[in-house]
Design a protein around this motif. Sequence first.
Motif, short mmCIF file in Angstrom:
data_model
loop_
_atom_site.label_atom_id
_atom_site.label_comp_id
_atom_site.label_asym_id
_atom_site.label_seq_id
_atom_site.Cartn_x
_atom_site.Cartn_y
_atom_site.Cartn_z
N GLY A 10 132.08 41.33 25.53
CA GLY A 10 132.34 40.33 26.87
C GLY A 10 132.76 38.69 27.01
O GLY A 10 131.88 37.46 27.50
N VAL A 11 133.63 38.64 26.27
CA VAL A 11 134.82 38.18 27.06
C VAL A 11 136.06 38.27 27.85
O VAL A 11 136.51 39.05 28.20
N THR A 12 136.43 37.35 27.84
CA THR A 12 137.97 37.82 29.39
C THR A 12 139.49 37.12 28.55
O THR A 12 138.87 35.71 28.51
N GLU B 243 145.13 50.07 25.34
CA GLU B 243 143.91 50.90 25.07
C GLU B 243 142.74 49.86 24.10
O GLU B 243 142.23 49.77 24.37
N GLY B 244 143.75 48.93 22.93
CA GLY B 244 142.73 48.36 21.76
C GLY B 244 141.63 46.90 22.94
O GLY B 244 141.16 46.31 22.64
N LEU B 245 142.80 46.89 23.89
CA LEU B 245 141.70 45.60 24.54
C LEU B 245 140.15 45.70 25.18
O LEU B 245 140.65 44.79 25.52
N VAL B 246 140.21 46.92 25.21
CA VAL B 246 138.81 47.43 25.47
C VAL B 246 138.27 46.58 24.66
O VAL B 246 136.28 46.03 24.99
N TRP B 247 138.43 45.75 23.33
CA TRP B 247 137.46 44.78 22.41
C TRP B 247 136.71 43.34 23.66
O TRP B 247 136.03 42.85 22.93
N THR B 248 137.69 43.39 24.54
CA THR B 248 136.61 41.96 25.60
C THR B 248 135.46 42.57 25.96
O THR B 248 134.94 41.67 26.48
N GLU B 249 135.86 43.38 26.68
CA GLU B 249 134.83 44.17 26.93
C GLU B 249 133.57 44.24 26.15
O GLU B 249 132.58 44.14 26.52
N ARG B 250 133.62 45.25 25.23
CA ARG B 250 133.13 45.19 24.01
C ARG B 250 132.39 43.31 23.68
O ARG B 250 131.04 43.87 23.47
N TYR C 237 132.41 38.43 16.26
CA TYR C 237 133.05 37.38 16.71
C TYR C 237 132.09 36.71 18.12
O TYR C 237 132.45 35.89 18.47
N PRO C 238 130.90 37.24 18.18
CA PRO C 238 130.10 36.50 19.75
C PRO C 238 130.29 35.22 19.23
O PRO C 238 129.81 34.18 19.25
N ALA C 239 129.46 35.21 17.86
CA ALA C 239 128.77 34.49 16.83
C ALA C 239 129.72 33.16 16.89
O ALA C 239 129.79 31.81 16.56
#
Length: 258
Positions: free
Chosen positions: A255-257, A246-253, A218-220
């Motif tokens: 690198g998005v907000t 808890e699943g919103l940790v994906w944004t940190e992983r 997804y970064p790509a």
Amino acid sequence: MKGFSANLGFLFPELPLLGRIEAAARAGFRAIELHWPYDVPAETLAAACEAADVVLTGINTAPGDRAAGEFGLGAVPGREAAFEAVVGQSLAYCAATGTTMVHAMAGVVPAGGEARATLVANLKRAAAEAQRSGVTLLLEPLNPRDVPGYFYSTVEEAAEIIDAVGAPNVRLMFDVYHVGVASGDVIMRLRRFFPLVGHVQIAAVPSRHEPDEGEISYPAIFLELEALGYAGWVGCEYKPRGDTLEGLVWTERLGVTL
């Protein structure tokens, strides 16, 4: 990209709809999208969005008789009046809430000449009505693993229908999950069909969970959307692995907000 929109058809499933709107706002979402909000009066829905200070980006047309196997009506011969009615219902909700996008669901129906002709004719009428309200109709291919028999499963098929309808407010819902499952080669398809894209949705492939797992980078995808100049919201239409917050940790992983 404006940011991420919480698809409340899947997120915060333990809460009633109005509670999900509040929860999404508390989690940091500035936009939401819904599947079928029609059990809640449009004015109540609009007030809840205003109170939570979130934008409602889009809704779906009602799917029809689920008990009878219907999952959309646009391409179903003999259900033209019902499709017209659910489009009218959606546009009334758009008028009340300020929503500008409606996923016009095609339905589970054998592909072929009669179904195609039905869908094109229905969409031409619906597009003219929607255009008067400033609403865009979205066509979303649904992969055959999740929705066997849906009228279209690939972006190529949906693009052909968009071309046949020939209305500027009929556009493509590019759901990365469905594209990944049905066809793959996601970035090349995103580039090819970007001129038709009206909205983008995301979820992990193959699990449909948070987008920090699976085979899609997804970064790509996000970098590609920025490079293409995508100016809309990205809908988070994933099924949480567990607790939504808890699943919103994906944004940190990633690198998005929000």
